[in-house]
Scaffold this motif. Sequence first.
Motif, PDB file in Angstrom:
ATOM      1  N   GLN A   1       7.007  -3.202  13.332  1.00  0.00           N
ATOM      2  CA  GLN A   1       7.078  -3.660  11.943  1.00  0.00           C
ATOM      3  C   GLN A   1       5.934  -3.127  11.096  1.00  0.00           C
ATOM      4  OE1 GLN A   1       7.199  -7.931  12.353  1.00  0.00           O
ATOM      5  NE2 GLN A   1       9.416  -7.957  12.683  1.00  0.00           N
ATOM      6  N   THR A   2       4.765  -2.957  11.692  1.00  0.00           N
ATOM      7  CA  THR A   2       3.598  -2.502  10.941  1.00  0.00           C
ATOM      8  C   THR A   2       3.370  -1.000  11.060  1.00  0.00           C
ATOM      9  OG1 THR A   2       2.135  -2.976  12.802  1.00  0.00           O
ATOM     10  CG2 THR A   2       2.443  -4.735  11.166  1.00  0.00           C
ATOM     11  N   LYS A   3       4.260  -0.320  11.802  1.00  0.00           N
ATOM     12  CA  LYS A   3       4.157   1.130  12.036  1.00  0.00           C
ATOM     13  C   LYS A   3       2.819   1.491  12.687  1.00  0.00           C
ATOM     14  CE  LYS A   3       8.054   1.787   9.878  1.00  0.00           C
ATOM     15  NZ  LYS A   3       9.173   1.299  10.619  1.00  0.00           N
ATOM     16  N   THR A   4       2.361   0.621  13.601  1.00  0.00           N
ATOM     17  CA  THR A   4       1.110   0.825  14.313  1.00  0.00           C
ATOM     18  C   THR A   4       1.407   1.420  15.680  1.00  0.00           C
ATOM     19  OG1 THR A   4       0.109  -1.049  13.176  1.00  0.00           O
ATOM     20  CG2 THR A   4      -0.939  -0.354  15.224  1.00  0.00           C
TER      21      THR A   4
ATOM     22  N   THR B   1      -3.542   2.623  13.160  1.00  0.00           N
ATOM     23  CA  THR B   1      -2.812   1.846  12.162  1.00  0.00           C
ATOM     24  C   THR B   1      -1.847   2.730  11.392  1.00  0.00           C
ATOM     25  OG1 THR B   1      -4.583   2.138  10.560  1.00  0.00           O
ATOM     26  CG2 THR B   1      -4.619   0.130  11.889  1.00  0.00           C
TER      27      THR B   1
ATOM     28  N   ARG C   1       1.296   1.477   8.432  1.00  0.00           N
ATOM     29  CA  ARG C   1       1.538   0.944   7.095  1.00  0.00           C
ATOM     30  C   ARG C   1       0.576  -0.179   6.723  1.00  0.00           C
ATOM     31  NH1 ARG C   1       6.733  -2.046   7.223  1.00  0.00           N
ATOM     32  NH2 ARG C   1       5.315  -3.713   7.766  1.00  0.00           N
ATOM     33  N   ASP C   2       0.267  -1.054   7.662  1.00  0.00           N
ATOM     34  CA  ASP C   2      -0.540  -2.242   7.376  1.00  0.00           C
ATOM     35  C   ASP C   2      -1.983  -2.049   7.818  1.00  0.00           C
ATOM     36  OD1 ASP C   2       1.867  -3.231   6.551  1.00  0.00           O
ATOM     37  OD2 ASP C   2       2.111  -4.624   8.212  1.00  0.00           O
ATOM     38  N   PRO C   3      -2.931  -2.675   7.119  1.00  0.00           N
ATOM     39  CA  PRO C   3      -4.344  -2.583   7.506  1.00  0.00           C
ATOM     40  C   PRO C   3      -4.577  -3.228   8.878  1.00  0.00           C
ATOM     41  CG  PRO C   3      -4.104  -3.623   5.336  1.00  0.00           C
ATOM     42  CD  PRO C   3      -2.733  -3.475   5.908  1.00  0.00           C
TER      43      PRO C   3
ATOM     44  N   GLN D   1      -4.728  -7.084   9.193  1.00  0.00           N
ATOM     45  CA  GLN D   1      -3.436  -7.769   9.147  1.00  0.00           C
ATOM     46  C   GLN D   1      -2.717  -7.659  10.496  1.00  0.00           C
ATOM     47  OE1 GLN D   1      -1.038  -6.695   5.800  1.00  0.00           O
ATOM     48  NE2 GLN D   1       0.777  -7.712   6.592  1.00  0.00           N
ATOM     49  N   VAL D   2      -2.750  -6.480  11.109  1.00  0.00           N
ATOM     50  CA  VAL D   2      -2.110  -6.278  12.412  1.00  0.00           C
ATOM     51  C   VAL D   2      -2.771  -7.173  13.457  1.00  0.00           C
ATOM     52  CG1 VAL D   2      -1.661  -4.608  14.258  1.00  0.00           C
ATOM     53  CG2 VAL D   2      -1.442  -3.904  11.862  1.00  0.00           C
TER      54      VAL D   2
ATOM     55  N   ARG E   1      -4.516  -9.923  13.009  1.00  0.00           N
ATOM     56  CA  ARG E   1      -4.241 -11.340  12.738  1.00  0.00           C
ATOM     57  C   ARG E   1      -2.895 -11.733  13.339  1.00  0.00           C
ATOM     58  NH1 ARG E   1      -5.817 -11.657   7.828  1.00  0.00           N
ATOM     59  NH2 ARG E   1      -3.972 -10.717   6.923  1.00  0.00           N
ATOM     60  N   ARG E   2      -1.886 -10.893  13.159  1.00  0.00           N
ATOM     61  CA  ARG E   2      -0.565 -11.191  13.720  1.00  0.00           C
ATOM     62  C   ARG E   2      -0.590 -11.165  15.249  1.00  0.00           C
ATOM     63  NH1 ARG E   2       4.149  -7.950  10.938  1.00  0.00           N
ATOM     64  NH2 ARG E   2       5.283  -9.326  12.337  1.00  0.00           N
TER      65      ARG E   2
END
Length: 70
Positions: free
Chosen positions: A25-28, A46, A48-50, A53-54, A56-57
Amino acid sequence: MEQSVDMRSYGGIERLEGLSVILDQTKTHCWAFALIPNHFHLLLRTGRDPLAQVMRRLLTAYVKQLKSPV
């Protein structure tokens, strides 16, 4: 050559339920990982998302798994 790993099939990954979903989902990209009984190590790139944020999830999912009854 980039190689994809199905992390759900790796032994012990149940502690990080949903890891592959969060990473997708975060493209990590996860280049390496180590699972230890009370923590884990990840080598991430990383997308798309910082990173904050990754993480934390991921950590929220990890703590929920640790606290859930077996």
